[in-house]
Write an enzyme that holds these catalytic residues in place. Structure first.
Site, PDB file in Angstrom:
ATOM      1  N   SER A  96       8.380  -7.108 -11.662  1.00 18.93           N
ATOM      2  CA  SER A  96       9.403  -8.156 -11.554  1.00 18.93           C
ATOM      3  C   SER A  96      10.431  -8.121 -12.683  1.00 18.93           C
ATOM      4  O   SER A  96      10.911  -9.169 -13.129  1.00 18.93           O
ATOM      5  CB  SER A  96       8.750  -9.536 -11.452  1.00 18.93           C
ATOM      6  OG  SER A  96       7.956  -9.623 -10.278  1.00 18.93           O
ATOM      7  N   GLY A 120       6.431  -7.245  -7.650  1.00 15.75           N
ATOM      8  CA  GLY A 120       7.050  -7.771  -6.438  1.00 15.75           C
ATOM      9  C   GLY A 120       6.843  -9.266  -6.218  1.00 15.75           C
ATOM     10  O   GLY A 120       7.108  -9.780  -5.140  1.00 15.75           O
ATOM     11  N   GLU A 168      -0.033   0.394  -6.053  1.00 16.60           N
ATOM     12  CA  GLU A 168       0.014   0.435  -4.579  1.00 16.60           C
ATOM     13  C   GLU A 168      -0.681   1.685  -4.047  1.00 16.60           C
ATOM     14  O   GLU A 168      -1.289   1.651  -2.979  1.00 16.60           O
ATOM     15  CB  GLU A 168       1.475   0.342  -4.103  1.00 16.60           C
ATOM     16  CG  GLU A 168       2.009  -1.086  -4.271  1.00 16.60           C
ATOM     17  CD  GLU A 168       3.507  -1.192  -4.498  1.00 16.60           C
ATOM     18  OE1 GLU A 168       4.232  -0.223  -4.226  1.00 16.60           O
ATOM     19  OE2 GLU A 168       3.950  -2.256  -4.971  1.00 16.60           O
ATOM     20  N   GLU A 212       1.828  -2.053 -15.720  1.00 21.11           N
ATOM     21  CA  GLU A 212       2.283  -2.894 -14.611  1.00 21.11           C
ATOM     22  C   GLU A 212       1.152  -3.808 -14.160  1.00 21.11           C
ATOM     23  O   GLU A 212       0.285  -3.393 -13.387  1.00 21.11           O
ATOM     24  CB  GLU A 212       2.711  -2.023 -13.426  1.00 21.11           C
ATOM     25  CG  GLU A 212       3.857  -1.090 -13.731  1.00 21.11           C
ATOM     26  CD  GLU A 212       4.600  -0.703 -12.463  1.00 21.11           C
ATOM     27  OE1 GLU A 212       5.801  -1.001 -12.391  1.00 21.11           O
ATOM     28  OE2 GLU A 212       3.990  -0.139 -11.543  1.00 21.11           O
ATOM     29  N   ASN A 269      11.827   2.719  -9.122  1.00 26.94           N
ATOM     30  CA  ASN A 269      10.858   3.142  -8.114  1.00 26.94           C
ATOM     31  C   ASN A 269      11.278   2.490  -6.798  1.00 26.94           C
ATOM     32  O   ASN A 269      11.080   1.297  -6.619  1.00 26.94           O
ATOM     33  CB  ASN A 269       9.449   2.682  -8.540  1.00 26.94           C
ATOM     34  CG  ASN A 269       8.416   2.856  -7.451  1.00 26.94           C
ATOM     35  OD1 ASN A 269       8.661   3.536  -6.449  1.00 26.94           O
ATOM     36  ND2 ASN A 269       7.249   2.251  -7.636  1.00 26.94           N
ATOM     37  N   TRP A 270      11.866   3.297  -5.929  1.00 26.21           N
ATOM     38  CA  TRP A 270      12.365   2.743  -4.661  1.00 26.21           C
ATOM     39  C   TRP A 270      11.237   2.448  -3.673  1.00 26.21           C
ATOM     40  O   TRP A 270      11.482   1.859  -2.630  1.00 26.21           O
ATOM     41  CB  TRP A 270      13.372   3.723  -4.036  1.00 26.21           C
ATOM     42  CG  TRP A 270      14.777   3.543  -4.533  1.00 26.21           C
ATOM     43  CD1 TRP A 270      15.179   2.841  -5.639  1.00 26.21           C
ATOM     44  CD2 TRP A 270      15.972   4.060  -3.925  1.00 26.21           C
ATOM     45  NE1 TRP A 270      16.540   2.896  -5.761  1.00 26.21           N
ATOM     46  CE2 TRP A 270      17.064   3.642  -4.726  1.00 26.21           C
ATOM     47  CE3 TRP A 270      16.240   4.849  -2.810  1.00 26.21           C
ATOM     48  CZ2 TRP A 270      18.379   3.971  -4.430  1.00 26.21           C
ATOM     49  CZ3 TRP A 270      17.565   5.188  -2.517  1.00 26.21           C
ATOM     50  CH2 TRP A 270      18.619   4.751  -3.309  1.00 26.21           C
ATOM     51  N   LYS A 271      10.011   2.907  -3.991  1.00 26.83           N
ATOM     52  CA  LYS A 271       8.893   2.741  -3.048  1.00 26.83           C
ATOM     53  C   LYS A 271       9.309   3.307  -1.682  1.00 26.83           C
ATOM     54  O   LYS A 271      10.024   4.298  -1.648  1.00 26.83           O
ATOM     55  CB  LYS A 271       8.454   1.280  -2.996  1.00 26.83           C
ATOM     56  CG  LYS A 271       8.187   0.755  -4.411  1.00 26.83           C
ATOM     57  CD  LYS A 271       7.520  -0.571  -4.473  1.00 26.83           C
ATOM     58  CE  LYS A 271       7.300  -0.937  -5.947  1.00 26.83           C
ATOM     59  NZ  LYS A 271       6.570  -2.176  -6.134  1.00 26.83           N
ATOM     60  N   HIS A 291       0.276   4.547  -9.325  1.00 31.33           N
ATOM     61  CA  HIS A 291       0.855   3.220  -9.090  1.00 31.33           C
ATOM     62  C   HIS A 291      -0.191   2.343  -8.400  1.00 31.33           C
ATOM     63  O   HIS A 291      -0.971   2.828  -7.582  1.00 31.33           O
ATOM     64  CB  HIS A 291       2.112   3.337  -8.219  1.00 31.33           C
ATOM     65  CG  HIS A 291       2.870   2.056  -8.140  1.00 31.33           C
ATOM     66  ND1 HIS A 291       2.492   1.033  -7.301  1.00 31.33           N
ATOM     67  CD2 HIS A 291       3.957   1.612  -8.819  1.00 31.33           C
ATOM     68  CE1 HIS A 291       3.322   0.021  -7.466  1.00 31.33           C
ATOM     69  NE2 HIS A 291       4.225   0.343  -8.372  1.00 31.33           N
ATOM     70  N   GLY A 300      10.971  -1.841  -9.627  1.00 33.73           N
ATOM     71  CA  GLY A 300      10.861  -1.662  -8.182  1.00 33.73           C
ATOM     72  C   GLY A 300      12.063  -2.261  -7.467  1.00 33.73           C
ATOM     73  O   GLY A 300      13.132  -1.655  -7.401  1.00 33.73           O
ATOM     74  N   GLY A 301      11.883  -3.464  -6.951  1.00 33.60           N
ATOM     75  CA  GLY A 301      12.893  -4.105  -6.116  1.00 33.60           C
ATOM     76  C   GLY A 301      14.303  -4.075  -6.695  1.00 33.60           C
ATOM     77  O   GLY A 301      15.274  -3.777  -5.984  1.00 33.60           O
TER      78      GLY A 301
HETATM   79  P1  PGA Z   1       8.899  -4.727  -8.863  1.00 35.38           P
HETATM   80  O1  PGA Z   1       7.961  -3.418  -8.772  1.00 35.38           O
HETATM   81  O2  PGA Z   1       9.923  -4.450  -9.912  1.00 35.38           O
HETATM   82  O3  PGA Z   1       9.472  -4.866  -7.494  1.00 35.38           O
HETATM   83  O4  PGA Z   1       7.990  -5.857  -9.250  1.00 35.38           O
HETATM   84  C1  PGA Z   1       7.626  -2.713  -9.932  1.00 35.38           C
HETATM   85  C2  PGA Z   1       6.814  -1.502  -9.569  1.00 35.38           C
HETATM   86  O5  PGA Z   1       5.927  -1.611  -8.713  1.00 35.38           O
HETATM   87  O6  PGA Z   1       7.014  -0.406 -10.128  1.00 35.38           O
END
Ligand code: PGA
Length: 247
Positions: free
Chosen positions: A209, A172, A98, A166, A6-8, A96, A230-231
């Protein structure tokens, strides 16, 4: 096993091309693990092109990170699931944390979006997870139950829906739950989701993470069927490292 990136709201055209080429160069490391990358919506089509050009078609899917519940209409700034399907995407992430936090999406909204994903013939990745306060307060399982019952679309099956667990406080932050807590949460999710779908074949991803250094122990847990990353999905090297650990 599925490793979904997930590149956000990150990336650009150059990053798309570099990523696809680097994944292709190291694809053997992923073994039989399924790969999916979800860039920002505007980059989904270039990513599909880059995936094809790199020879990864059928090996790495492309998805988007959100959709509207409607198929078309006066919804400025939104994207329909049908548009993602038309472009060649295979999956859409919905709910998600977010999106839930930044855009006030509740379970009913997430459910409607997930139903749109199914209507478009794609696979919904439905995200759930407790906040830090909820975990401290001992209500994690209750929160997960409520989110599953409220967010899973009508018509959900283990073929058209994936659940991503999650914990909000792990996204993050570099923090992850203990391995026991992850295993317990996945078992609880499988039990509750089993009211609606075939529990045994349901894919439940862990997210929050995940990195190459912890992917092996997390992906090795009973009941964990992959990761939502994500990251660490922004760098092909880390994305492949996670897939390698999962393989
Ligand atoms: P992260 O994000 O790996 O940067 O913690 C995961 C996500 O929100 O899907």
């Amino acid at each position: 096993m599925l490793i979904a990136g997930n590149w956000k709201m990150n990336g650009d055209l150059k990053a798309v091309r570099t990523f696809a080429d680097q994944v292709a160069a190291g694809i053997d490391r992923a073994g039989a693990v399924g790969l999916l990358i979800c860039p920002p919506g505007l980059l989904a089509q270039p990513m599909l092109g880059a995936v094809a050009k790199a020879g990864l078609e059928g090996r790495m899917g492309v998805g988007i990170q959100d959709c509207h519940a409607s198929a078309s209409g006066a919804h400025t700034g939104d994207t329909a699931a049908e548009m993602a399907a038309d472009a060649g995407c295979s999956h859409i992430i919905v709910g998600h944390s977010e999106r839930r936090a930044d855009h006030g999406e509740d379970d009913a909204t997430v459910k409607a979006k997930a139903e749109a994903v199914l209507r478009a013939g794609l696979v919904a990745i439905v995200c759930i997870g407790e906040t830090e306060a909820e975990r401290r307060g001992g209500t994690t399982n209750a929160v997960l139950s409520r989110q599953i019952r409220g967010s899973l679309p009508d018509g959900a099956t283990s073929a058209n829906c994936i659940i991503a667990y999650e914990p909000v406080w792990a996204i993050g932050t570099g923090l992850t739950p203990s391995l026991d807590d992850i295993r317990d949460a996945h078992a609880h999710i499988r039990e509750i989701a089993g009211e609606r779908v075939d529990a045994a074949s349901l894919q439940i991803l862990y997210g929050g993470s995940v990195k190459p250094g912890n992917a092996g122990e997390i992906m090795g847990l009973e009941g964990v069927d992959g990761g939502l990353v994500g990251g660490a999905s922004l760098k092909a090297e880390d994305f492949l490292g996670i897939a390698e650990a999962a393989a």
